[in-house]
Design an enzyme around this catalytic site. Structure first.
Site, short mmCIF file in Angstrom:
data_model
loop_
_atom_site.label_atom_id
_atom_site.label_comp_id
_atom_site.label_asym_id
_atom_site.label_seq_id
_atom_site.Cartn_x
_atom_site.Cartn_y
_atom_site.Cartn_z
N LYS A 1 47.04 26.46 36.69
CA LYS A 1 47.17 25.17 36.16
C LYS A 1 46.16 24.43 37.07
CE LYS A 1 51.00 21.79 35.44
NZ LYS A 1 52.20 21.62 35.29
N SER B 1 54.67 20.27 31.30
CA SER B 1 53.41 19.85 31.30
C SER B 1 52.14 20.97 31.52
CB SER B 1 52.95 18.99 32.70
OG SER B 1 53.63 19.57 33.68
N SER C 1 58.53 22.13 33.50
CA SER C 1 57.21 22.19 33.13
C SER C 1 56.69 23.59 32.79
CB SER C 1 56.21 21.45 34.11
OG SER C 1 56.17 20.17 33.62
N1 GLN Z 1 58.71 16.86 31.51
C1 GLN Z 1 59.03 16.54 32.65
C2 GLN Z 1 58.41 15.25 33.15
O1 GLN Z 1 57.53 14.66 32.63
C3 GLN Z 1 58.70 17.58 33.44
C4 GLN Z 1 57.34 17.66 33.88
C5 GLN Z 1 57.38 18.72 35.19
O2 GLN Z 1 58.05 19.73 35.30
N2 GLN Z 1 56.01 18.80 35.76
O3 GLN Z 1 58.61 14.93 34.36
#
Ligand code: GLN
Length: 471
Positions: free
Chosen positions: A73, A148, A172
């Site tokens: 990532k 994400s 994420s």
């Molecule tokens: N959707 C969650 C957020 O926007 C999780 C994001 C993540 O785990 N990096 O914070």
């Protein structure tokens, strides 16, 4: 899969070079999904040739991840390679060192094939906040792949790598895995060193893994987990990740929250599939019981107060001076900061920096930040309390199926609410896995999530492997 690949290599039926060539061809075929922001084609081919050569000379010298082609990532540092966190503010920035996870991957003979797309600074649930444009769901390119780590999920979904290394602050890796019909795993907080992982919310962030098969997740986890002098929050326990088939036969005690399943925001197809899965588990002799969990409605507010607070502090380092993008038209230092941050960060990141600064500011600190810390303690204690009585907590990975690109992005609160089931694992530090259990009425994948107590990765992965990858 890795074991099968290694056997095939040993028998001369394939080679690392051949595998990389196949993956590169798949990457080209799936370009329209925008999963990769950079492909290391030449580097991966050269490394594959070196590894093949080494294997020919001395087969026993092959490392534990020989034959594993991985993507990483765009928030994980890889020395000499660009890393942008999906943000304009890091455009052109090259890592000066490698994340501990990357070093361990390479030392174990894995091949890194490319850098994959994600939401800006891992903030989001759709991959739409990426400066590189949205990644698209391979099942239906008009829909989001989740986020994400959307690029990671699509990369695995479309067979362009064996495993993708993502990060999970509030779901994420699990939510995009569920949206794409693959398996996503977040270990216990501190299992994998965060050294070289660009920080979003440090007390929540954890490197996580996406793959098709649990055995591949276990193999990579065993290599990259463990203590690290460069991360004081890395746990001292050496990883001993074992997939035990006998665990599969054991009867498990599983907790679920009826209130969550019957929540008005729950998609009916997902509810239905979850209930069917629960019936299947009961039919196999496992105990699945409803337990009271009074904090369901507090999960999202607690998560978003604390993570935005930490993000506002973590992201203060991006000032236009030290990394990446700098506004060209500034005439003094203050203007450089303001203009670089104004142009460098996207809307969602700015929203969170503002929110985080607000909850930390004098006069509001006690009302928001301190309260949320207290709430986190209650959530963690109750979660662990349940996990002392049950082996796992079962929940859907997401209350909603993948939505259309552009459909929810302008309604941040709706997007935040959809994280309801995944944030509990990060608030409590517990390991959790999401794997597919079926498809909704539109044919999109639906995932389930299991959470276990701290350090119970082997039990969680052993139990999950009988279901994951079978759907
Ligand atoms: N959707 C969650 C957020 O926007 C999780 C994001 C993540 O785990 N990096 O914070």
């Amino acid at each position: 899969m890795l074991i099968r690949l290694r056997t095939a290599i040993e028998r001369g039926e394939t080679s690392c070079s051949e595998l990389v060539r196949q993956y590169l061809a798949r990457i080209e075929e799936t370009r329209h999904l925008n999963a990769y922001v950079e492909v290391y084609a030449e580097e991966a081919l050269n490394r594959a040739a070196e590894l093949d050569e080494k294997f020919k000379r001395e087969p026993s010298a092959a490392g534990p991840l020989f034959g594993a082609v991985v993507s990483i990532k765009d928030v994980i540092c890889h020395e000499g390679h660009e890393v942008t966190a999906g943000s304009r503010i890091l455009q052109g920035f090259r890592s000066l060192y490698s994340a501990t996870a990357v070093e361990r991957l390479l030392k174990a003979d894995a091949i890194i094939i490319g850098r994959v797309n994600c939401d800006e600074f891992a903030m989001g649930s759709t991959n739409e906040s990426s400066f590189h444009g949205p990644a698209r769901n391979g099942e239906d390119p008009s829909k989001v792949p989740g986020g994400s780590s959307g690029g990671s999920a699509v990369a695995v979904q479309t067979d362009t790598c064996l495993v993708s290394i993502g990060s999970d602050t509030g779901g994420s890796v699990r939510q995009p895995a569920a949206f794409c019909g693959v398996t996503g795993f977040k270990p216990t907080y501190g299992r994998i060193s965060r050294y070289g992982l660009l920080a979003y919310a440090s007390s929540f962030d954890q490197i996580g893994l996406i793959a098709r098969e649990v055995s591949d997740i276990a193999a990579v986890l065993q290599v990259i987990a463990g203590p690290d002098d460069f991360d004081a929050t890395a746990l001292p326990e050496a990883p001993d990740i074992k997939l035990e088939p006998e665990q599969q036969a054991g009867r498990m005690r599983i907790a679920c929250f009826d209130k969550a399943l019957h929540h008005p925001g729950m998609n009916p197809d997902i509810r239905q599939l979850t209930l069917q899965f629960i019936e299947q588990l009961k039919g196999e002799g496992h105990v699945v019981e409803n337990v009271e969990f009074d904090y369901l409605d507090y999960l999202i507010p607690t998560y978003y107060v604390l993570t935005t607070a930490e993000a506002s502090s973590n992201l203060s380092r991006y000032d236009g001076i030290r990394f990446g993008y700098r506004a060209g038209d500034a005439t003094n230092i203050r203007e450089t900061y303001t203009k670089s941050r104004t142009a460098g960060f996207g809307t969602e990141v700015k929203r969170r920096i503002l929110l985080g600064t607000f909850v930390l500011s004098a006069g509001y600190y006690d009302a928001y930040y301190a309260k949320a810390q207290q709430m986190r303690r209650l959530i963690r204690d109750r979660t662990r309390d349940i996990l002392h009585q049950y082996d796992f907590i079962l929940m859907p990975a997401s209350p909603l199926p993948p939505w259309k690109i552009g459909e929810v992005v302008n309604d941040p609160v709706a997007m935040y609410l959809a994280d309801i089931f995944t944030v509990q694992a990060n608030l409590s530090g517990c390991p959790a896995i999401a794997f597919p259990i079926g498809r909704d009425g539109d044919g999109m994948p639906v995932g389930i999530q299991l959470m276990a107590d701290l350090l119970q990765e082997s039990k969680l992965l052993s139990f999950s492997q009988q279901f994951a990858g079978k759907c």
